[in-house]
Design an enzyme around this catalytic site. Structure first.
Site: not given
Length: 233
Positions: A102-104, A139
């Site tokens: 995931a990434d933010t 995501s």
């Protein structure tokens, strides 16, 4: 294992679970160094191991935040899969095994903010949020290491790659200078996108409103992750 004492280094896999973890017929690897994501996935009742991607995130650039978090989640998954392959572990996987990456990023006045590069930038980030707001774009990507499929809910990209991004807004009350100083001195803000820590004891009382869900702002949507896990299986 105490969630707050778990540490991942290199390719080492660490077990991360809660007392009330449910029994599942599949294994999960969380590809993240984020303590918040670890705690969220543990709260969902999953037993999992941890691997860190250790990629150069600054080398991946996209104009749109949605595109950036997608590209970074994919790059993390690719890096971990490559590491598993080079060590011979990928070929040894015979039962359903899912890799979650995931990434933010934080978007402030249309500008993408990632992890603060230094104290000056971190201080500016936090002060900007005082009495204002920031958007959080994230995501989640679930990769089935046996079948090679990647699942989400946004649409197709690179064949089997599917991801869903979500955008949430956090509104803050005034953030006192002493809180900013304490956060900088503590140093954790350097490890989170935009230096924004919703769950921190110093900042949580200063959150006015969250348009969206707290778990998404913290880096991992529970409902989305659960949906993607089921689809990837």
């Amino acid at each position: 294992m105490d969630a707050r004492r778990s540490v991942a280094r290199g390719t080492r896999l660490l077990r991360f679970s809660l007392t009330h973890t449910h029994t599942h017929k599949h294994s999960i690897i969380l590809g993240s160094s984020s303590m918040a994501r670890r705690e969220i996935l543990a709260e969902m009742g999953y037993d999992f191991t941890i691997m860190t991607a250790d990629i150069d995130e600054k080398s991946i650039r996209k104009e749109k935040p949605e595109d950036l978090v997608m590209a970074l989640a994919e790059a993390k998954a690719d890096a971990i899969m490559m590491r598993l392959k080079s060590s011979g572990q990928l070929e040894e996987i015979s039962h359903p095994t899912l890799l979650i990456t995931a990434d933010t990023v934080v978007v402030y006045q249309g500008i993408i903010r990632e992890k603060p590069a230094n104290e000056e930038e971190a201080r500016q980030f936090i002060r900007d949020y005082s009495g204002g707001s920031a958007k959080v774009v994230g995501s989640v990507l679930v990769t089935n290491l046996v079948t090679g499929s990647r699942k989400g809910g946004m649409g197709e990209c690179r064949g089997t790659l599917l991801m869903l991004c979500q955008c949430h807004t956090v509104y803050f009350l005034d953030i006192p200078d002493e809180v900013v100083d304490s956060l900088i001195e503590e140093g954790i803000v350097f490890n989170v996108a935009g230096g924004l820590m919703l769950e921190h004891p110093l900042t949580l009382p200063l959150v006015d409103t969250v348009v969206g869900t707290a778990d998404c702002v913290m880096g991992l949507s529970k409902s989305l992750t659960e949906k993607l896990i089921q689809e990837a299986l």
